[in-house]
Motif scaffolding. Structure first.
Motif, PDB file in Angstrom:
ATOM      1  N   PHE A  17       0.843  -1.197   0.000  1.00 21.32           N
ATOM      2  CA  PHE A  17       0.000   0.000   0.000  1.00 21.32           C
ATOM      3  C   PHE A  17       0.878   1.247   0.000  1.00 21.32           C
ATOM      4  N   GLU A  18       1.944   1.219   0.788  1.00 23.29           N
ATOM      5  CA  GLU A  18       2.879   2.345   0.810  1.00 23.29           C
ATOM      6  C   GLU A  18       3.526   2.538  -0.555  1.00 23.29           C
ATOM      7  N   MET A  19       3.879   1.444  -1.208  1.00 22.26           N
ATOM      8  CA  MET A  19       4.492   1.521  -2.535  1.00 22.26           C
ATOM      9  C   MET A  19       3.502   2.129  -3.538  1.00 22.26           C
ATOM     10  N   GLU A  69       1.257   1.236 -15.629  1.00 25.61           N
ATOM     11  CA  GLU A  69       2.441   0.504 -16.083  1.00 25.61           C
ATOM     12  C   GLU A  69       3.378   0.216 -14.915  1.00 25.61           C
ATOM     13  N   GLU A  70       3.589   1.219 -14.068  1.00 23.12           N
ATOM     14  CA  GLU A  70       4.491   1.039 -12.933  1.00 23.12           C
ATOM     15  C   GLU A  70       3.899   0.088 -11.890  1.00 23.12           C
ATOM     16  N   VAL A  71       2.608   0.224 -11.638  1.00 23.93           N
ATOM     17  CA  VAL A  71       1.949  -0.659 -10.672  1.00 23.93           C
ATOM     18  C   VAL A  71       1.953  -2.099 -11.187  1.00 23.93           C
ATOM     19  N   THR A  72       1.735  -2.285 -12.478  1.00 19.38           N
ATOM     20  CA  THR A  72       1.749  -3.619 -13.070  1.00 19.38           C
ATOM     21  C   THR A  72       3.104  -4.284 -12.858  1.00 19.38           C
ATOM     22  N   GLU A  73       4.149  -3.497 -12.952  1.00 14.50           N
ATOM     23  CA  GLU A  73       5.503  -4.025 -12.762  1.00 14.50           C
ATOM     24  C   GLU A  73       5.806  -4.312 -11.289  1.00 14.50           C
ATOM     25  N   LYS A  74       5.405  -3.410 -10.393  1.00 16.04           N
ATOM     26  CA  LYS A  74       5.816  -3.515  -8.992  1.00 16.04           C
ATOM     27  C   LYS A  74       4.796  -4.181  -8.072  1.00 16.04           C
TER      28      LYS A  74
END
Length: 104
Positions: free
Chosen positions: A5-7, A89-94
């Motif tokens: 959640f923090e990320m 895109e970033e959330v999909t990766e991380k």
């Protein structure tokens, strides 16, 4: 607070040049509502609406539903659509479990 959640909060806030502490505070200033709504929308994909509301300090799951409608409307605006695409895109990766169902 949950590390993922923090990320997510950091990712969204970075794209909107917002302070994560301010966005997650109970402050309801207009400048923090867009990132907060995006966080609620994405986080609710991996948990219940009520759990999402609780993390954001909201009273009910209905507020998460409202946030989802707001983000859907924002996605129609070019200025936000581009940012939302970069966030996804970033959330999909991380944090892939949050976007698994919405990948094209």
């Amino acid at each position: 607070m949950n590390e993922q959640f923090e990320m997510l909060t950091e990712i969204v806030c970075r794209h909107y040049n917002a302070d994560p502490t301010f966005v997650l505070s109970r402050n309801h200033k207009h400048t923090s509502t867009t990132p907060r709504n995006i966080i609620a929308t994405l986080w609710s994909r991996g948990t219940t609406l009520q759990e999402t509301a609780n993390l954001l300090g909201w009273k009910s799951a209905q507020q998460v539903c409202h946030a989802k409608h707001r983000v859907a409307a924002l996605s129609e605006l070019p200025s936000h659509a581009y940012r939302l695409r970069l966030i996804l895109e970033e959330v999909t990766e991380k944090i892939p479990f949050l976007t698994a169902e919405i990948e094209n």
